[in-house]
Motif scaffolding. Sequence first.
Motif, PDB file in Angstrom:
ATOM      1  N   VAL A  93       0.839  -1.200   0.000  1.00 11.38           N
ATOM      2  CA  VAL A  93       0.000   0.000   0.000  1.00 11.38           C
ATOM      3  C   VAL A  93       0.872   1.247   0.000  1.00 11.38           C
ATOM      4  O   VAL A  93       0.569   2.241  -0.666  1.00 11.38           O
ATOM      5  N   GLY A  94       1.994   1.194   0.742  1.00 13.10           N
ATOM      6  CA  GLY A  94       2.901   2.329   0.793  1.00 13.10           C
ATOM      7  C   GLY A  94       3.558   2.644  -0.534  1.00 13.10           C
ATOM      8  O   GLY A  94       4.048   3.760  -0.728  1.00 13.10           O
ATOM      9  N   PHE A  95       3.582   1.693  -1.456  1.00 14.57           N
ATOM     10  CA  PHE A  95       4.113   1.955  -2.793  1.00 14.57           C
ATOM     11  C   PHE A  95       3.267   3.007  -3.503  1.00 14.57           C
ATOM     12  O   PHE A  95       3.782   3.796  -4.322  1.00 14.57           O
ATOM     13  N   PHE A  96       1.973   3.055  -3.192  1.00 18.09           N
ATOM     14  CA  PHE A  96       1.064   4.017  -3.802  1.00 18.09           C
ATOM     15  C   PHE A  96       0.879   5.265  -2.940  1.00 18.09           C
ATOM     16  O   PHE A  96       0.853   6.379  -3.452  1.00 18.09           O
ATOM     17  N   THR A  97       0.757   5.069  -1.639  1.00 16.13           N
ATOM     18  CA  THR A  97       0.558   6.193  -0.732  1.00 16.13           C
ATOM     19  C   THR A  97       0.867   5.777   0.701  1.00 16.13           C
ATOM     20  O   THR A  97       0.707   4.599   1.046  1.00 16.13           O
ATOM     21  N   HIS A  98       1.310   6.743   1.498  1.00 15.50           N
ATOM     22  CA  HIS A  98       1.554   6.505   2.911  1.00 15.50           C
ATOM     23  C   HIS A  98       0.455   7.115   3.775  1.00 15.50           C
ATOM     24  O   HIS A  98       0.626   7.237   4.986  1.00 15.50           O
ATOM     25  N   THR A  99      -0.638   7.479   3.150  1.00 17.24           N
ATOM     26  CA  THR A  99      -1.753   8.048   3.896  1.00 17.24           C
ATOM     27  C   THR A  99      -2.395   6.977   4.763  1.00 17.24           C
ATOM     28  O   THR A  99      -2.802   5.921   4.259  1.00 17.24           O
ATOM     29  N   ASP A 100      -2.508   7.238   6.052  1.00 18.55           N
ATOM     30  CA  ASP A 100      -3.018   6.217   6.963  1.00 18.55           C
ATOM     31  C   ASP A 100      -4.469   5.854   6.683  1.00 18.55           C
ATOM     32  O   ASP A 100      -4.869   4.688   6.822  1.00 18.55           O
ATOM     33  N   THR A 101      -5.280   6.822   6.257  1.00 13.37           N
ATOM     34  CA  THR A 101      -6.693   6.545   5.972  1.00 13.37           C
ATOM     35  C   THR A 101      -6.844   5.544   4.840  1.00 13.37           C
ATOM     36  O   THR A 101      -7.744   4.698   4.860  1.00 13.37           O
ATOM     37  N   VAL A 102      -5.962   5.615   3.856  1.00 13.34           N
ATOM     38  CA  VAL A 102      -6.019   4.667   2.733  1.00 13.34           C
ATOM     39  C   VAL A 102      -5.713   3.258   3.225  1.00 13.34           C
ATOM     40  O   VAL A 102      -6.400   2.291   2.853  1.00 13.34           O
ATOM     41  N   LEU A 103      -4.712   3.110   4.060  1.00  8.76           N
ATOM     42  CA  LEU A 103      -4.368   1.780   4.583  1.00  8.76           C
ATOM     43  C   LEU A 103      -5.528   1.199   5.385  1.00  8.76           C
ATOM     44  O   LEU A 103      -5.873   0.024   5.227  1.00  8.76           O
ATOM     45  N   VAL A 104      -6.141   2.022   6.226  1.00  8.68           N
ATOM     46  CA  VAL A 104      -7.277   1.550   7.016  1.00  8.68           C
ATOM     47  C   VAL A 104      -8.435   1.164   6.114  1.00  8.68           C
ATOM     48  O   VAL A 104      -9.096   0.133   6.316  1.00  8.68           O
ATOM     49  N   PHE A 105      -8.686   1.981   5.078  1.00  2.00           N
ATOM     50  CA  PHE A 105      -9.779   1.652   4.159  1.00  2.00           C
ATOM     51  C   PHE A 105      -9.500   0.362   3.411  1.00  2.00           C
ATOM     52  O   PHE A 105     -10.414  -0.455   3.213  1.00  2.00           O
ATOM     53  N   VAL A 106      -8.261   0.146   2.980  1.00  4.39           N
ATOM     54  CA  VAL A 106      -7.902  -1.101   2.284  1.00  4.39           C
ATOM     55  C   VAL A 106      -8.173  -2.299   3.185  1.00  4.39           C
ATOM     56  O   VAL A 106      -8.704  -3.320   2.740  1.00  4.39           O
ATOM     57  N   GLN A 107      -7.839  -2.171   4.463  1.00  2.00           N
ATOM     58  CA  GLN A 107      -8.084  -3.266   5.399  1.00  2.00           C
ATOM     59  C   GLN A 107      -9.580  -3.538   5.538  1.00  2.00           C
ATOM     60  O   GLN A 107     -10.016  -4.696   5.506  1.00  2.00           O
ATOM     61  N   TYR A 108     -10.351  -2.480   5.698  1.00  2.00           N
ATOM     62  CA  TYR A 108     -11.794  -2.627   5.884  1.00  2.00           C
ATOM     63  C   TYR A 108     -12.447  -3.159   4.613  1.00  2.00           C
ATOM     64  O   TYR A 108     -13.334  -4.027   4.668  1.00  2.00           O
ATOM     65  N   PHE A 109     -12.011  -2.667   3.464  1.00  2.00           N
ATOM     66  CA  PHE A 109     -12.557  -3.115   2.186  1.00  2.00           C
ATOM     67  C   PHE A 109     -12.193  -4.574   1.922  1.00  2.00           C
ATOM     68  O   PHE A 109     -13.021  -5.356   1.434  1.00  2.00           O
ATOM     69  N   PHE A 110     -10.965  -4.944   2.251  1.00  2.00           N
ATOM     70  CA  PHE A 110     -10.536  -6.328   2.065  1.00  2.00           C
ATOM     71  C   PHE A 110     -11.398  -7.275   2.877  1.00  2.00           C
ATOM     72  O   PHE A 110     -11.827  -8.333   2.387  1.00  2.00           O
TER      73      PHE A 110
END
Length: 486
Positions: A63-80
Motif C-alpha cells: 500500500v505504501g508503494f502508492f501512498t503513505h496516507t493512513d486513511t487509505v491503509l485503514v480503508f484497504v483493510q476494511y474493504f478487504f
Amino acid sequence: MRMQFLRYVYLAMFTMLLQFIAFKYFYPFPNFMQDSYNYLRSATENIDANMWPVGYAKLIRFVGFFTHTDTVLVFVQYFFYHLCALYFFLTLLDLNTSNPWTRRIIFCCLFLNPAILYLSNYITSDVYFIGLSLVWISQLFRLVYEPSRWLLAAHLLVLVLAYTIRYHALIYPVISITVIVFCRFSVRLKIASGLLMISMIGGFMLYTADANLRVMGVRQFSAFSGWQMASNAVYAYAHMPERPALEVPEQFTVIHRKVTHYLDSLQQVPMSQRPDGWPMMAFYLWDPGSPLQPVPGAVNIADNAAHLQQMAVVAPLYNDYGKYLISQYPLQYFRYYLLPNFIQYAYPPAENLAVYNDGRDTVWPVAQAWFHYPSNKVNTRSGKQELQIFDYYPAAMVVIILFFISGWIAYYSAGGPSFADTRFRSALRIGTFYWIIHYGFSVLASPVVLRYQLLNMALGSVFGVLLWQVARDRIRSVRMAERLQL
C-alpha cells in the motif's frame, strides 16, 4: 439467486462506506499497539524475518508503494474484509438461507459488527487474517460439494497467504488436508495436493528460518514460539501456592535465578494488584519488567531491533526452559495456565479493543515517519465512551457458544441431519471441526484475547442461526405431515 446476492453486495458496500466515513470523522488517526510498530519497522526496512510473520508488513509496504496516507491503509483493510465476508456470505446462501430473516441476521453479524470496524482501524494483522480465514473456510465448504482443480489451487494459495500473516494458521493445513481427503477427487490428486501443500509451507518455513539467521543471527522458524513457551510456563509457575526449591540443569541456572528472584518479590503483593494477575495477558512475554527480558526495563521493545535480536538469540533456550518447567509441574501447569486459558477462551478479555492507542496521545517515531505525520501527536473527536461496548463482548462470546451448542442440540433433537441439505451438513462438520481444533490450539498456544476470537464469534453466530432455522423447519415439516395425515 444472482439478483438477491447483488442486492446484498450493494447493501454491504453502502453500509461499509457509511460506517467508514462516520468512523473516520471521530477517529482520524489509526489505532496503534506494540505490534503495530513492529510491523511498521518491518515494512520500513523491508526485512524478511521478525518476531511475527512478515506477511502483513509486506501488505503495508505494498500500500505504501502508492501512498503513505493512513486513511487509505485503514480503508484497504476494511474493504478487504468486506470482499472476503461477501464471498463467505455467498457461500452461505448456497447452503441454507431460504428464510429472509436468517439472511438478514447473518448479514448483520458479518457487516455491521462494530468490532470489525474498530479492528480495521488498528495497524495490525488481525483483520487481514480474519478475511483470509473466511475465504479459506468458504473454499473448504465449496470443495466438498463443487470440487474443482482451480478451486483447489486457489485454496492452496490462500492457505499459504494465511500462513505468512499469523501463526494461528498452523492448524489450517491439518484441517485442509482432512477435508480434502473426503472430497470427490482422485486419490492421485489428493496425494499431490497434500504433498504440494506440505512443500509450499515447508519451503516458506525454510526460507523464514534462513531469513532469521540473516537478520537475527539464529536459524529458527519462529523466535516468538520459544518466548511464548517460556511465558506460559512461568505464568503457571508464578501462580503455584508453593514453589519448592528446584535444581535446574546448568543451562537454565541464570534465567531460573532471575525468575525466582522476581517471583519472590511478588509474594507480599495482593493478587488483584499483581501485574501477572487475571485475566491472563502476555506479561512475561512483553512487559519491560518481566524477568524473561534480556534487558530489564527496556522500552519500545516491539520497535527495538537490537532488543528483538537479543530475544531471538535466547529463544531456543527459553523454549527448552519452558518445556522443562512444564515437565516438572505438569499438573500445576494444567491448573494454573491451561484451565484458566480454557475459561478465557469462552470469556476473552477485550484487551486493546477497549482502549484507543494504548491510552496515549502520541505514537512512536516509526509510525510518525511512515505516515508522514507532522508531529507524534494523535487525537480523536470522540469521547471514547463508545469503547465501553467491548466490555460486553466477552459475555457475548459466552452467549454465542451457548447459542451454537443449543443449536446443535435442537438440530439433532428435531432430526435435522436427515432433513438438512447435504451441503449444509458438510459445512457444519467442517465448521465444528475447525472450532474444536482451534479451541485446543489456542488454549495451548497463548493467552486468548477478544481480537483472536472475532472469527469464531462470527462462525458461532452464523451456524447457530442456521442450526436453529433447520431445526425449526424440520419441526414445521413434521407438523405439516401430521396434519395432512389427519
